[in-house]
Design a protein around this motif. Structure first.
Motif, short mmCIF file in Angstrom:
data_model
loop_
_atom_site.label_atom_id
_atom_site.label_comp_id
_atom_site.label_asym_id
_atom_site.label_seq_id
_atom_site.Cartn_x
_atom_site.Cartn_y
_atom_site.Cartn_z
N ASN C 239 12.41 19.83 -18.48
CA ASN C 239 12.57 19.36 -17.11
C ASN C 239 11.27 19.57 -16.34
O ASN C 239 10.49 20.45 -16.64
N VAL C 240 11.10 18.73 -15.36
CA VAL C 240 9.90 18.88 -14.54
C VAL C 240 10.19 18.38 -13.13
O VAL C 240 10.98 17.46 -12.93
N PHE C 275 2.94 18.00 -11.17
CA PHE C 275 4.06 18.28 -12.06
C PHE C 275 4.24 19.79 -12.18
O PHE C 275 3.29 20.51 -12.49
N VAL C 276 5.44 20.26 -11.91
CA VAL C 276 5.72 21.68 -12.02
C VAL C 276 7.04 21.87 -12.75
O VAL C 276 8.04 21.22 -12.43
N ARG C 277 7.06 22.74 -13.75
CA ARG C 277 8.30 23.02 -14.47
C ARG C 277 9.21 23.89 -13.62
O ARG C 277 8.72 24.75 -12.86
N GLU C 315 13.62 15.27 -0.78
CA GLU C 315 13.53 15.38 -2.24
C GLU C 315 14.24 16.60 -2.79
O GLU C 315 14.32 17.64 -2.15
N LEU C 316 14.74 16.42 -4.03
CA LEU C 316 15.46 17.50 -4.68
C LEU C 316 14.50 18.24 -5.62
O LEU C 316 13.76 17.61 -6.38
N ILE C 317 14.51 19.54 -5.55
CA ILE C 317 13.65 20.34 -6.42
C ILE C 317 14.54 21.28 -7.22
O ILE C 317 15.47 21.87 -6.67
N VAL C 344 0.78 24.35 -11.99
CA VAL C 344 0.94 22.96 -11.57
C VAL C 344 -0.05 22.11 -12.35
O VAL C 344 -1.16 22.56 -12.62
N LYS C 345 0.38 20.93 -12.72
CA LYS C 345 -0.58 20.02 -13.35
C LYS C 345 -0.63 18.75 -12.50
O LYS C 345 0.42 18.23 -12.10
N VAL C 346 -1.83 18.25 -12.24
CA VAL C 346 -1.97 17.09 -11.36
C VAL C 346 -2.51 15.90 -12.14
O VAL C 346 -3.46 16.03 -12.90
N PHE C 347 -1.82 14.78 -11.98
CA PHE C 347 -2.31 13.53 -12.58
C PHE C 347 -2.48 12.50 -11.49
O PHE C 347 -1.81 12.57 -10.46
#
Lengths: 277, 291, 361
Positions: C239-240, C275-277, C315-317, C344-347
Motif C-alpha cells: 500500500n502507498v 509516495f509514502v508507505r 483526501e484519505l490517508i 518519502v519518495k518523490v516522482f
C-alpha cells in the motif's frame, strides 16, 4: 513463425488437400456443369411445374416435420433431463436410433407400419386418415429421420440451466407457467431454433426413407431428390443438374443459417451485457 | 422445490414424450424384426443365405472397412490443426468440414456422376484408360468418403480444444519428439472421442442409401450394398427377404447405439473425474509437507 | 547455468506483450518475474522455455546462443500453471516420461529409470503416491509431481509459471517455503512467474518487476520494496499514500529532506508526487515541524497492526501503527493529529502519469 507443437503444416495441408479433392472439387464440378448450360434453359427446368410442385412437397413436409420435432423434441428433452422414470437411460439411448438406422430400413418399415393393413395404418384407415403413399407419409418419414436433432441440441442447454434462476423466479412470485414462458423458454430458444433448423436441413435433403412411403406421384407426393433421380434415370443430366443446383444453394443457405444461429446463441448474452454497461 | 412441476403435469409430459418416442422409434424397430420373422425362422435364414444377400453384406463391410481409416487419419489431422493452432480462415475451414452433412445425399451422388460419369468432366479420359469409377466400386467408396468425412473431425475438434495444449507442450519440453508426443500423450487422451466418431461414421458408411444408390448402377451380386439390396427386394414384393436384410441393418443400428452409449458413459466418467479433480483443495493435511 | 535475455520483443497483433527486454539471470539464482496480469511475464517465461518465439532479440544460455533452439533441445524444466500432468498416466509414469522418450542410445535402463523416478518422488515427499493418477491428487500434490517431472530430465534451468496460483492460501505458503528449500539444495537457476508480491518478496533472490511489457525494476526483494524505482513499483508492492505536491508541496519538501537520493530527480514544485508507505508515517498528538494536520476518521485493529484512516482536506490517508504505538497515542475518531513521514519518495507528475496510464492498478 516457429511453433512449439509439431505437425501444423502437415495436418492443415492434408486436411485442405483432402477437403479440396473430395468435397470442393466435386461440388465445383456441379457449378462448372451448370455454368456451361444456358441460364434460361436452367431456369425453365428449375421453375417447371413438376419442379415447383416438388419444392412445395419437400419444403412443406420438412417444415411440418421440423415443427413437430420442435414441439415434441422440447417435451422429450425436458422429460429426459428433468424427470426420473424407470428405463430412462434406455430411452435416452434410443433417441439416436434414426442416426444409426439406415434410411432404407426406416423407409420400408414405416411404409409397412402405416399401410392400410399395417400396425398403425389399420387403426387410422377407418378414421379416414391415409398416411402411407400420401404427402402425410412423407411428413412421418421426415419426422423420424430428423427426430434426434432437436432433442440432442436442447439436452445440454436444459442441463445447464441453473436451478437458482428458476428458484429466483419463484421467490419473486412467478407461477410455474410464468417461469417457464418468461425465464426458461427464452433461455433455450436459440437452441430450439438451431435444432429445428438442423432437422429441417436434414429433412430437405432426405431421400432413402421417403421414397418407400411417399407413393411418389408427380405433382402430389414427389420430393425434389426423387425428381433428380428420375431425371437421371431418363438420362436428363441437364435437368438433374439444374435441380441439384437449387438444392445445393438451399443447403448452403441453411448451413450458413445454422452457423449464424449458433454464433447468435453463443454471443447474444455478451452483446446484451455490453449494451447494459 | 421451486423447480418442480405439479405431479399430474410431470406424468402428462412424461407420457407424451414416451408415447411420441414409442410411436416413432420403438414401434418401427419392433416392426423390422416382426416382419423379418413373419415367414418363420427358416424363411429368414434362407433370405440371408441367398448369394446376392451375402455379396451385399460383403460389399457393405468392405466399403466401411476401407473408408474408416481415411476418416480416422483425416479427422485427426483436421482436429489437430484446428484445435491446437490459430490461423486465418479457421472458422471457414470448420464450416467446410460440416458441408457434407448439409448436402443432400442424392446431390452428392450426382456431383460424382457429373465428374466421373461418361459425359462428365473426366469421363472421356477415364473411358480412354478403361477406368471405371461410377457405377462401380470406386464411385461407391468415394461418395461414402464424402458423406462420412465430418464425423470423426467434428467429434475430436471440441474435445481437443477443451483439453488445451498444455500436456503436449509439457511432453515437448520434456524432450519428446512429435511422434512420441502424439502416441503417448495425444492419442490416449482422445481415444474415446475417436472411437465415438468412428462408431458414428461406421453406421453411416454401412447404411448410406441415397448417394450410393446414384453411383452404384445396381448390378446384382456386384455393386449392391445391403441397403440397396433391401430396396430391390422390397420393390419386388419380397417382404420377408427385404426385412431379413433390413433386420441385419437394424441389428447393426442397435449395436451402434449400445457401443455409442458405452463410449458416452466412459467419456462422461472421465470428464467427471477431471471435474472433481479440479475442485480447489480444502484440506492441506494431504499436502504432507513437514514444516 | 546463466540466462541472458537481450532486447527481446514480442507482439500479438497490435498488442505489445514484450518491449525490448534486457535481463541477466546468474547461475543458481531464484528469480521472480512479478507483475499484474497482461504485463508479459508469462510470455517472457515461455520465450525462455522455447514455447514461444520472440519477434526480436536473443536468448542465451551460459553465454551461448539459444534463440533458435527448439523447446525439446533447451534442457529446460517447465512447470505449467495448471501442471499439465498427463491425465492417463500414473504419477510414476508422469515423472518417468522425460526419461522414456529419450533416444534409445541415451535412454537409461529400466532399473535406472525406476531408481531415479523413486528418488525424485522421495525428494518431493510423494513416493507413496507413485501408482495414483493425477485426478486422485490434491492441488499441492499435483504441483510437486509436476516439479518432479520437470526435474527428471536434469534440466539446466527450471521455469515455473504461476507455480502456486491455483492453490489456497495455506498450501501456497507451505509450498513456497518448500520450493525455496528445494532450490537451496539443488542450486539450479530458476525463474518463476507470479502476480503475488508477497510470494515474490518471500521466495526469490531477485525480483524483476514488470509492467506493460517492460521491466520496471530489478533488485533484491529488499531493494524493490524499500527503494522502488518508479511509481508503478511503489504502488504494486504494498500500500502507498500518494500526495500531489500541487496541494502538498510541503510534503514534497519533506520528501526531499528524508529521501536524500530522490532529491536529485525531484523536479520543480507543483509538478511532483510524493509516495509514502502507511507504515512510514508517524502520528503525533501535538503539532510538529513539517507535520501535516489531519483528522482521525477510523481506527481498525488488524492482527498485530492498527490501521488508522485519516482525512487531510478531502483526501484519505492510511497509516499503519504497531499496537504499542497505538496504545500510547490513544486515538479517537474526530481527533486532530499531526503526521510525520519517515520516508518519502518523490516522482515527477509526468513520470507518474505515464506509469499509471493503462496499468489498471
Amino acid at each position: 513463425m516457429k511453433r512449439v507443437l509439431p505437425g501444423f503444416g502437415l495436418s492443415l495441408g492434408c486436411t485442405i488437400v483432402y477437403l479440396s479433392l473430395l468435397v470442393l472439387l466435386p461440388l465445383s464440378g456441379l457449378a462448372f456443369k451448370s455454368s456451361s448450360l444456358d441460364w434460361s434453359q436452367l431456369w425453365a427446368i428449375a421453375s417447371g411445374e413438376r419442379a415447383l410442385a416438388s419444392y412445395r412437397v419437400t419444403f412443406g413436409a420438412s417444415l411440418l416435420a421440423a415443427l413437430i420435432n420442435a414441439l415434441f423434441g422440447l417435451i422429450v428433452a425436458w422429460v429426459l433431463v428433468r424427470y426420473r422414470f424407470p428405463g430412462k437411460r434406455l430411452v435416452d439411448s434410443l433417441v439416436d436410433l434414426p442416426f444409426a438406422l439406415p434410411t432404407a430400413v426406416a423407409g420400408i418399415t414405416l411404409a409397412t407400419l402405416y399401410a392400410g393393413n399395417g400396425w398403425v395404418g389399420r387403426h387410422l384407415e377407418p378414421l379416414g386418415i391415409k398416411v402411407a403413399f400420401t404427402p402425410l407419409g412423407i411428413v412421418v418419414a421426415l419426422t423420424f429421420i430428423s427426430l434426434p436433432f432437436v432433442v440432442r441440441t436442447l439436452q445440454p442447454v436444459i442441463e445447464d440451466i441453473e436451478p437458482e434462476i428458476e428458484e429466483a423466479a419463484a421467490t419473486l412470485g412467478a407461477s410455474r407457467l410464468q417461469t417457464f414462458m418468461r425465464v426458461i423458454l427464452p433461455g433455450v430458444f436459440p437452441a430450439l431454433l438451431t435444432g429445428s433448423t438442423l432437422a429441417f436441413s436434414r429433412a430437405v435433403g432426405e431421400y432413402g426413407s421417403v421414397i418407400f412411403i411417399a407413393g411418389n406421384m408427380p405433382l402430389i407426393s414427389e420430393i425434389t431428390p426423387l425428381l433428380i433421380i428420375s431425371k437421371l434415370e431418363q438420362y436428363d443430366v441437364v435437368g438433374a443438374t439444374a435441380l441439384a443446383g437449387v438444392m445445393l444453394v438451399i443447403s448452403f443457405a441453411l448451413l450458413l443459417g445454422v452457423n449464424a444461429l449458433q454464433w447468435w446463441a453463443a454471443n447474444r448474452h455478451h452483446g446484451k451485457h455490453a449494451v447494459s454497461l | 422445490m421451486a423447480n418442480a412441476e405439479p405431479r399430474w403435469l410431470r406424468y402428462t409430459l412424461t407420457a407424451i414424450a414416451l408415447a411420441f418416442l414409442f410411436l416413432f422409434l420403438a414401434l418401427p424397430l419392433l416392426a423390422v424384426f416382426a416382419e423379418a420373422f413373419a415367414g418363420g425362422g427358416s424363411a429368414f435364414f434362407a433370405a440371408l443365405a441367398d448369394p446376392e444377400a451375402l455379396s451385399a453384406i460383403g460389399l457393405t463391410l468392405f466399403i466401411a472397412i476401407f473408408v474408416l481409416p481415411f476418416n480416422v487419419a483425416i479427422g485427426i489431422c483436421a482436429a489437430w490443426a484446428i484445435a491446437k493452432f490459430d490461423f486465418r480462415g479457421k472458422s471457414l475451414l470448420i464450416t467446410l468440414i460440416d458441408l457434407p452433412f448439409a448436402v443432400s445425399p442424392v446431390v452428392v451422388g450426382l456431383v460424382f456422376l457429373l465428374i466421373f460419369g461418361a459425359q462428365g468432366l473426366f469421363g472421356q479420359w477415364l473411358s480412354a484408360h478403361d477406368i471405371k469409377i461410377v457405377f462401380a466400386l470406386p464411385g461407391m467408396v468415394l461418395v461414402t468418403l464424402f458423406i462420412t468425412f465430418p464425423f470423426v473431425a467434428r467429434e475430436l475438434i471440441p474435445l481437443m480444444q477443451a483439453q488445451g495444449k498444455d500436456e503436449e507442450e509439457a511432453a515437448i519440453s520434456l524432450g519428446a519428439t512429435g511422434w512420441q508426443m502424439f502416441l503417448r500423450v495425444t492419442l490416449p487422451n482422445i481415444k474415446w472421442g475417436l472411437l465415438y466418431g468412428v462408431i458414428l461414421a461406421n453406421a453411416r458408411a454401412m447404411g448410406e442409401f441415397g448417394a450410393v444408390s446414384v453411383v452404384s448402377g445396381h448390378i446384382r451380386g456386384q455393386t449392391n450394398t445391403l441397403p440397396l439390396h433391401v430396396e430391390i427386394l422390397y420393390n419386388e414384393y419380397n417382404a420377408v427377404g427385404a426385412f431379413a436384410s433390413a433386420s441385419v441393418l437394424a441389428l447393426l443400428a442397435l449395436v451402434t447405439l449400445v457401443a455409442k452409449t458405452l463410449v458416452e458413459w466412459q467419456m462422461r466418467r472421465e470428464t467427471e473425474m477431471l471435474d472433481t479433480a479440479l475442485l480447489p483443495e480444502k484440506v492441506n493435511q494431504e499436502s504432507g509437507i513437514p514444516s | 547455468m546463466s540466462i541472458q535475455i537481450c532486447g527481446v520483443g514480442k507482439k500479438f497483433g497490435n498488442f505489445v506483450a514484450l518491449d525490448n527486454i534486457e535481463l541477466d539471470i546468474p547461475t543458481g539464482e531464484l528469480v521472480a518475474l512479478l507483475g499484474p496480469s497482461g504485463c508479459g511475464k508469462t510470455t517472457l517465461l515461455r520465450i525462455i522455455a522455447g514455447m514461444e518465439t520472440a519477434d526480436s532479440g536473443h536468448v542465451k544460455f551460459a553465454g551461448e546462443e539459444a534463440t533458435h533452439l527448439h523447446a525439446r533441445e533447451r534442457q529446460v524444466g517447465f512447470v505449467f500453471q495448471h501442471y499439465a500432468l498427463f491425465r492417463h498416466m500414473s504419477v510414476f509414469e508422469n515423472v518417468a516420461f522425460g526419461l522414456r522418450v529419450k533416444p534409445r542410445s541415451e535412454r537409461p535402463p529400466e532399473a535406472e529409470i525406476r531408481r531415479r523416478v523413486m528418488d525424485l518422488l522421495k525428494l518431493v515427499q510423494l513416493d507413496w503416491l507413485a501408482e495414483r493418477f493425477p485426478s486422485q491428487l490434491s492441488g499441492g500434490q499435483r504441483q510437486r509431481i509436476a516439479l518432479a517431472r520437470a526435474l527428471a530430465v536434469e534440466p539446466k534451468v527450471l521455469l515455473l509459471d504461476e507455480p502456486f496460483g491455483a492453490l489456497d492460501t495455506k498450501v501456497r505458503k507451505e509450498l513456497r517455503r518448500w520450493l525455496r528449500r528445494l532450490h537451496d539444495e539443488m542450486h539450479i537457476s530458476s525463474v518463476f512467474v507470479t502476480h503475488d508480491q508477497e510470494e515474490a518478496l518471500e521466495v526469490a533472490d531477485r525480483v524483476v518487476v514488470m509492467n506493460q511489457g517492460r521491466v520496471e525494476q530489478i533488485g533484491t526483494p529488499d531493494e524493490v520494496y524499500s527503494n522502488p524505482a518508479s511509481p508503478f513499483v511503489y504502488q504494486f508492492l504494498g500500500n502507498v499514500n500518494v500526495f500531489h505536491s500541487r496541494l502538498h508541496g510541503h510534503w514534497a519538501d519533506v520528501g526531499r529532506d528524508v529521501a536524500g537520493d530522490g532529491a536529485a530527480k525531484t523536479p520543480a514544485d507543483g509538478e511532483a508526487m510524493a509516495f509514502v508507505r502507511p507504515h512510514d508515517i508517524d502520528i503525533e498528538r501535538g503539532p510538529v515541524v513539517g507535520g501535516l494536520e489531519a483528522t482521525v476518521q477510523d481506527v481498525h485493529a488488524i492482527g498485530p497492526l492498527v490501521r488508522v484512516e485519516l482525512a487531510h482536506d478531502s483526501e484519505l490517508i492510511e497509516v499503519e501503527l504497531t499496537r504499542e504505538r497505538a496504545t500510547v497515542l490513544e486515538l479517537n475518531k474526530g481527533q486532530r493529529v499531526w503526521l510525520k513521514p519517515r520516508q518519502v519518495k518523490v516522482f515527477s507528475v509526468a513520470e507518474a502519469a505515464l506509469e499509471e496510464h493503462g496499468s489498471g492498478i
